[in-house]
Write a protein that holds these residues in place. Structure first.
Motif, PDB file in Angstrom:
ATOM      1  N   GLN A  12      33.625  36.069   7.729  1.00 22.55           N
ATOM      2  CA  GLN A  12      33.485  36.153   6.273  1.00 22.55           C
ATOM      3  C   GLN A  12      32.345  37.082   5.865  1.00 22.55           C
ATOM      4  N   LEU A  13      31.254  37.039   6.610  1.00 21.99           N
ATOM      5  CA  LEU A  13      30.131  37.932   6.318  1.00 21.99           C
ATOM      6  C   LEU A  13      30.584  39.384   6.380  1.00 21.99           C
ATOM      7  N   THR A  45      33.533  40.056   3.515  1.00 28.40           N
ATOM      8  CA  THR A  45      33.183  39.976   2.096  1.00 28.40           C
ATOM      9  C   THR A  45      32.272  41.119   1.654  1.00 28.40           C
ATOM     10  N   HIS A  46      31.340  41.513   2.515  1.00 23.43           N
ATOM     11  CA  HIS A  46      30.472  42.637   2.151  1.00 23.43           C
ATOM     12  C   HIS A  46      31.292  43.928   2.039  1.00 23.43           C
ATOM     13  N   VAL A 105      33.675  43.558  -1.302  1.00 23.84           N
ATOM     14  CA  VAL A 105      32.969  43.773  -2.568  1.00 23.84           C
ATOM     15  C   VAL A 105      32.748  45.264  -2.806  1.00 23.84           C
ATOM     16  N   ALA A 122      32.437  38.517  -4.611  1.00 24.29           N
ATOM     17  CA  ALA A 122      30.978  38.406  -4.595  1.00 24.29           C
ATOM     18  C   ALA A 122      30.544  36.952  -4.391  1.00 24.29           C
ATOM     19  N   HIS A 145      32.357  34.756  -2.693  1.00 27.05           N
ATOM     20  CA  HIS A 145      32.661  34.510  -1.282  1.00 27.05           C
ATOM     21  C   HIS A 145      31.526  35.060  -0.405  1.00 27.05           C
ATOM     22  N   ARG A 146      31.003  36.199  -0.801  1.00 27.30           N
ATOM     23  CA  ARG A 146      29.907  36.827  -0.052  1.00 27.30           C
ATOM     24  C   ARG A 146      28.660  35.945  -0.075  1.00 27.30           C
ATOM     25  N   ASP A 198      26.736  34.610   3.155  1.00 24.13           N
ATOM     26  CA  ASP A 198      25.314  34.912   3.343  1.00 24.13           C
ATOM     27  C   ASP A 198      24.508  33.627   3.563  1.00 24.13           C
ATOM     28  N   TRP A 226      27.498  49.119   3.639  1.00 20.51           N
ATOM     29  CA  TRP A 226      27.907  47.829   4.219  1.00 20.51           C
ATOM     30  C   TRP A 226      26.949  47.416   5.328  1.00 20.51           C
ATOM     31  N   ARG A 240      23.611  46.232   3.989  1.00 17.38           N
ATOM     32  CA  ARG A 240      23.624  44.912   3.355  1.00 17.38           C
ATOM     33  C   ARG A 240      23.750  43.787   4.377  1.00 17.38           C
ATOM     34  N   VAL A 241      24.648  43.946   5.347  1.00 15.24           N
ATOM     35  CA  VAL A 241      24.797  42.862   6.317  1.00 15.24           C
ATOM     36  C   VAL A 241      23.569  42.776   7.222  1.00 15.24           C
TER      37      VAL A 241
END
Length: 263
Positions: free
Chosen positions: A112-113, A116-117, A120, A146, A148-149, A153, A210, A213-214
């Motif tokens: 999911q991480l 979702t990033h 978005v 967002a 879900h992100r 997170d 991406w 952010r992750v």
């Protein structure tokens, strides 16, 4: 009609490239939504059961919009149900990441991480495309994903900074998932033509933001972003993992048992 959805309309003129693009996004959402549905009654807590169910419902809603439009543009006149329930494994174009088995809860969080990033960023870019209907859909989908992100997170940090065992599982989960992330940003001739015409965005330029952010989230969790020695690919062209067949059979079981049935 909800804002950001595509209205009922006569069949559109065929546009195979755009249809293929929409099919990929729709398959990503449909397949990942089906995977998350497998957590229903099996999630670690009742709250997580409800949270994952809600995320799955959002994704299936995205898939309905995208597959409906793809069916109008591919020249076949197929409906969302035809595309979801009437295709074979080799006809699905989802990224392999979305079909990975749920594993333990940490694997689902890592998947999911990553997704979702990416989603978005992709939907935010789609919100600025020239097609007003797709732009409206992109804006709505970006806001939904967002949330879900945020869920992914929060759990990444919670597991990474929890017990030694939860941190170990989160680290192994990231290593399990990361080889499948590169395919999200692959660019082929279809995407190059669409991006060159300004029709829709290419995902390729999204890889750097991406990763930034992750990396922030993973670092906050006290972990490190893996550096895989290999990269999975093939899902976009219909080559899937061996786990995909059973997942698709589950998704299509009612249609296969009652072909042509209506409710």
């Amino acid at each position: 009609m909800r804002p950001g959805t595509l209205p009922d309309e006569p069949p559109s003129a065929a546009d195979p490239d755009l249809a293929r693009y929409l099919l990929r996004l729709g398959d990503d959402a449909l397949v990942l939504g089906q995977r998350l549905c497998q957590w229903i009654t099996r999630a670690p807590t009742t709250d997580e059961d409800l949270a994952l169910s809600g995320i799955a419902l959002d994704l299936i809603g995205h898939a309905r919009v995208l597959l409906t439009r793809a069916g109008r543009l591919d020249g076949t006149g197929r409906t969302e149900d035809d595309l979801a329930f009437g295709r074979t494994e080799r006809e699905f174009a989802n990224a392999l990441l979305t079909e990975l088995p749920n594993g333990d809860f940490a694997v689902t969080v890592a998947r999911q991480l990553a997704y979702t990033h990416y989603a978005v960023l992709h939907y935010e870019a789609l919100a600025h495309c020239a097609d007003p209907e797709l732009a409206a859909f992109g804006a709505r989908a970006a806001k939904e994903v967002a949330f879900h992100r945020l869920h992914a997170d929060r759990w990444t940090v919670t597991l990474g900074r929890g017990t030694a065992e939860s941190a170990r599982r989160m680290r192994l989960a990231l290593e399990r998932v990361w080889p499948y992330t590169g395919e999200l940003f692959e660019e082929d001739d279809v995407l190059r033509r669409l991006a060159a015409s300004g029709t829709v965005p290419s995902p390729a330029p999204l890889r750097a933001p991406w990763l930034g952010r992750v990396t922030e989230v993973v670092t906050e969790a006290g972990l490190a972003v893996p550096t895989p020695t290999w990269s999975a690919t093939g899902g976009r062209s219909g080559l899937h993992t061996e786990e995909f067949g059973p997942l698709l059979a589950e998704l299509q079981s009612v249609r296969r048992q009652f072909p042509g049935g209506t409710w």
